[in-house]
Motif scaffolding. Structure first.
Motif, PDB file in Angstrom:
ATOM      1  N   HIS A 233     -28.414 -16.415  -6.372  1.00 15.38           N
ATOM      2  CA  HIS A 233     -29.610 -16.280  -5.533  1.00 15.38           C
ATOM      3  C   HIS A 233     -30.793 -17.003  -6.187  1.00 15.38           C
ATOM      4  N   ALA A 234     -30.883 -16.921  -7.506  1.00 13.76           N
ATOM      5  CA  ALA A 234     -31.941 -17.639  -8.214  1.00 13.76           C
ATOM      6  C   ALA A 234     -31.800 -19.144  -8.008  1.00 13.76           C
ATOM      7  N   CYS A 235     -30.571 -19.635  -8.024  1.00 15.48           N
ATOM      8  CA  CYS A 235     -30.336 -21.068  -7.798  1.00 15.48           C
ATOM      9  C   CYS A 235     -30.835 -21.488  -6.425  1.00 15.48           C
ATOM     10  N   GLN A 236     -30.590 -20.641  -5.439  1.00 14.07           N
ATOM     11  CA  GLN A 236     -31.058 -20.950  -4.092  1.00 14.07           C
ATOM     12  C   GLN A 236     -32.583 -21.097  -4.073  1.00 14.07           C
ATOM     13  N   LEU A 237     -33.280 -20.181  -4.735  1.00 13.33           N
ATOM     14  CA  LEU A 237     -34.746 -20.228  -4.768  1.00 13.33           C
ATOM     15  C   LEU A 237     -35.244 -21.433  -5.559  1.00 13.33           C
ATOM     16  N   LEU A 238     -34.576 -21.738  -6.659  1.00  5.42           N
ATOM     17  CA  LEU A 238     -35.022 -22.832  -7.525  1.00  5.42           C
ATOM     18  C   LEU A 238     -34.849 -24.197  -6.870  1.00  5.42           C
ATOM     19  N   ARG A 239     -33.834 -24.356  -6.047  1.00  2.65           N
ATOM     20  CA  ARG A 239     -33.603 -25.669  -5.454  1.00  2.65           C
ATOM     21  C   ARG A 239     -34.251 -25.832  -4.074  1.00  2.65           C
ATOM     22  N   THR A 240     -35.032 -24.836  -3.654  1.00  8.28           N
ATOM     23  CA  THR A 240     -35.786 -24.955  -2.401  1.00  8.28           C
ATOM     24  C   THR A 240     -37.078 -25.712  -2.680  1.00  8.28           C
ATOM     25  N   PRO A 241     -37.224 -26.930  -2.161  1.00  8.83           N
ATOM     26  CA  PRO A 241     -38.351 -27.800  -2.535  1.00  8.83           C
ATOM     27  C   PRO A 241     -39.726 -27.185  -2.309  1.00  8.83           C
ATOM     28  N   ASP A 242     -39.899 -26.449  -1.216  1.00  8.10           N
ATOM     29  CA  ASP A 242     -41.232 -25.930  -0.910  1.00  8.10           C
ATOM     30  C   ASP A 242     -41.480 -24.536  -1.492  1.00  8.10           C
ATOM     31  N   ASN A 243     -40.572 -24.061  -2.340  1.00 11.00           N
ATOM     32  CA  ASN A 243     -40.769 -22.762  -2.988  1.00 11.00           C
ATOM     33  C   ASN A 243     -41.558 -22.957  -4.289  1.00 11.00           C
ATOM     34  N   GLN A 244     -42.781 -22.511  -4.305  1.00  9.42           N
ATOM     35  CA  GLN A 244     -43.643 -22.674  -5.471  1.00  9.42           C
ATOM     36  C   GLN A 244     -43.671 -21.433  -6.357  1.00  9.42           C
ATOM     37  N   GLU A 245     -42.759 -20.512  -6.127  1.00  7.10           N
ATOM     38  CA  GLU A 245     -42.713 -19.277  -6.909  1.00  7.10           C
ATOM     39  C   GLU A 245     -42.420 -19.588  -8.379  1.00  7.10           C
ATOM     40  N   ALA A 246     -43.148 -18.962  -9.281  1.00  3.69           N
ATOM     41  CA  ALA A 246     -42.948 -19.171 -10.714  1.00  3.69           C
ATOM     42  C   ALA A 246     -41.568 -18.681 -11.130  1.00  3.69           C
ATOM     43  N   ILE A 247     -41.022 -19.296 -12.172  1.00  4.39           N
ATOM     44  CA  ILE A 247     -39.698 -18.915 -12.651  1.00  4.39           C
ATOM     45  C   ILE A 247     -39.681 -17.455 -13.087  1.00  4.39           C
ATOM     46  N   SER A 248     -40.755 -16.993 -13.696  1.00  2.00           N
ATOM     47  CA  SER A 248     -40.824 -15.592 -14.115  1.00  2.00           C
ATOM     48  C   SER A 248     -40.752 -14.662 -12.900  1.00  2.00           C
ATOM     49  N   SER A 249     -41.404 -15.058 -11.817  1.00  2.00           N
ATOM     50  CA  SER A 249     -41.367 -14.259 -10.592  1.00  2.00           C
ATOM     51  C   SER A 249     -39.973 -14.263  -9.973  1.00  2.00           C
ATOM     52  N   ILE A 250     -39.308 -15.421 -10.015  1.00  2.00           N
ATOM     53  CA  ILE A 250     -37.942 -15.521  -9.491  1.00  2.00           C
ATOM     54  C   ILE A 250     -37.009 -14.590 -10.257  1.00  2.00           C
ATOM     55  N   ALA A 251     -37.209 -14.515 -11.574  1.00  2.00           N
ATOM     56  CA  ALA A 251     -36.367 -13.646 -12.401  1.00  2.00           C
ATOM     57  C   ALA A 251     -36.428 -12.202 -11.909  1.00  2.00           C
ATOM     58  N   TYR A 252     -37.622 -11.707 -11.679  1.00  2.00           N
ATOM     59  CA  TYR A 252     -37.775 -10.321 -11.221  1.00  2.00           C
ATOM     60  C   TYR A 252     -37.326 -10.155  -9.773  1.00  2.00           C
ATOM     61  N   THR A 253     -37.561 -11.186  -8.954  1.00  2.00           N
ATOM     62  CA  THR A 253     -37.130 -11.146  -7.552  1.00  2.00           C
ATOM     63  C   THR A 253     -35.614 -10.993  -7.453  1.00  2.00           C
ATOM     64  N   CYS A 254     -34.894 -11.592  -8.397  1.00  2.00           N
ATOM     65  CA  CYS A 254     -33.431 -11.587  -8.358  1.00  2.00           C
ATOM     66  C   CYS A 254     -32.811 -10.385  -9.064  1.00  2.00           C
ATOM     67  N   PHE A 256     -33.566  -9.174 -12.311  1.00  2.00           N
ATOM     68  CA  PHE A 256     -33.576  -9.131 -13.776  1.00  2.00           C
ATOM     69  C   PHE A 256     -34.786  -8.344 -14.263  1.00  2.00           C
ATOM     70  N   ASN A 257     -34.601  -7.610 -15.365  1.00  2.00           N
ATOM     71  CA  ASN A 257     -35.700  -6.784 -15.871  1.00  2.00           C
ATOM     72  C   ASN A 257     -36.544  -7.486 -16.924  1.00  2.00           C
ATOM     73  N   SER A 258     -36.163  -8.722 -17.289  1.00  2.00           N
ATOM     74  CA  SER A 258     -36.978  -9.504 -18.214  1.00  2.00           C
ATOM     75  C   SER A 258     -36.692 -10.982 -18.017  1.00  2.00           C
ATOM     76  N   VAL A 259     -37.695 -11.804 -18.285  1.00  2.00           N
ATOM     77  CA  VAL A 259     -37.543 -13.249 -18.127  1.00  2.00           C
ATOM     78  C   VAL A 259     -36.581 -13.803 -19.168  1.00  2.00           C
ATOM     79  N   SER A 260     -36.633 -13.249 -20.382  1.00  2.00           N
ATOM     80  CA  SER A 260     -35.752 -13.747 -21.452  1.00  2.00           C
ATOM     81  C   SER A 260     -34.286 -13.518 -21.110  1.00  2.00           C
ATOM     82  N   ASN A 261     -33.973 -12.350 -20.546  1.00  2.00           N
ATOM     83  CA  ASN A 261     -32.591 -12.085 -20.117  1.00  2.00           C
ATOM     84  C   ASN A 261     -32.180 -13.056 -19.016  1.00  2.00           C
ATOM     85  N   PHE A 262     -33.079 -13.278 -18.077  1.00  2.00           N
ATOM     86  CA  PHE A 262     -32.799 -14.210 -16.986  1.00  2.00           C
ATOM     87  C   PHE A 262     -32.500 -15.603 -17.521  1.00  2.00           C
TER      88      PHE A 262
END
Length: 283
Positions: A233-254, A256-262
């Protein structure tokens, strides 16, 4: 409803069954069937579970699932329009027990071996797609000739295997319903915290019995499966060109309880960091 096994409706004297799905979502229950399935997706995208592995499906994909290989399509909720898929179902023995054993067709053995794991055709040209679309308008003999032509084209095309677990598992109705309930719950709640006690209750089993049951049928632990689902699911969000969500936000959205684990699990599964993946996929 008996989700597994799934029966493909057909008459007794037809070896090839053509089916066209045009619906808001594809059939989204875990299922398996005795027939080999060849599908071409014209529209629709989402999560694809095949055997023991989570991936994605998208327009233009040509997918092949071997006999009794469990799989499920979960269409994206935000998909605009109808999902459209063309499918051929057939059984290896449906043309006669020794049909594919003849010298002329024995080189297709690799096709059937790879189908047992499921595969996606990596590079489908326009000619192949046109031939697949033409199937719906062909009469029986012409459809059979087109089918053989498609098999030959697939045989000579590079493929991406969709699953690592090749054990042929014929689920009982109870086992099938249990696995379907587990996958359905995970697909709907993977963004949330899912405890072992919680998922074992969905399966109506003790946590210990569930862990053994799940590992025997998927060749991986439940935690491994859940991580793969979240990473895809994170891959889907990351490869969406118009998705400007920060990687840290994507981690929690998917989920994960921490960015480092993600970051750690993402690199372990995909071989690159989330940032590198996003840069590569959106160029």
């Amino acid at each position: 409803m008996k989700v597994l096994p799934f029966k493909i409706p057909k008459s007794s004297n037809h070896a090839l069954i053509f089916q066209e799905d045009l619906e808001p979502i594809f059939y989204d229950k875990l299922h398996q069937h005795a027939e080999i399935q060849m599908s071409y997706i014209l529209s629709g995208s989402g999560t694809l579970l095949v055997g023991d592995t989570v991936s994605r499906f998208k327009p233009g994909d040509v997918l092949v699932f071997g006999e009794n290989l469990p799989h499920v399509f979960r269409s994206d909720a935000n998909h605009q329009g109808l999902c459209h898929m063309l499918t051929l179902f057939f059984n290896r023995e449906g043309f006669g027990h020794d049909f594919f054993e003849t010298e002329e067709l024995k080189e297709l053995d690799l096709f059937f071996k790879q189908a047992s794991s499921g595969f996606r055709i990596a590079d489908v040209d326009a000619r192949f797609k046109r031939e697949f679309i033409r199937l719906r308008s062909l009469a029986n003999l012409e459809r059979f000739m087109s089918f053989i032509k498609l098999l030959y084209e697939i045989h000579n095309t590079s493929k991406e295997l969709l699953s690592n677990f090749t054990n042929k598992t014929n689920y009982t109705d109870t086992e099938g319903q249990r696995m379907s309930n587990v996958f359905d719950y995970c697909l709907s709640h993977f963004k949330e915290r899912i405890t072992l006690d919680e998922i074992a209750e969905i399966a109506v089993m003790s946590p210990t019995a569930f862990c053994r049951f799940f590992k025997e049928r998927t060749n991986k632990t439940f935690n491994q499966f859940l991580l793969e689902l979240r990473i895809e699911h994170a891959c889907q969000l990351l490869r969406t060109p118009d998705n400007q969500e920060a990687i840290s936000s994507i981690a929690y959205t998917c989920g994960f309880n921490s960015v480092s684990n993600f970051n750690r699990y993402f690199k372990k599964q995909k071989g690159v960091s989330p940032r590198t993946y996003k840069t590569t996929e959106t160029q």
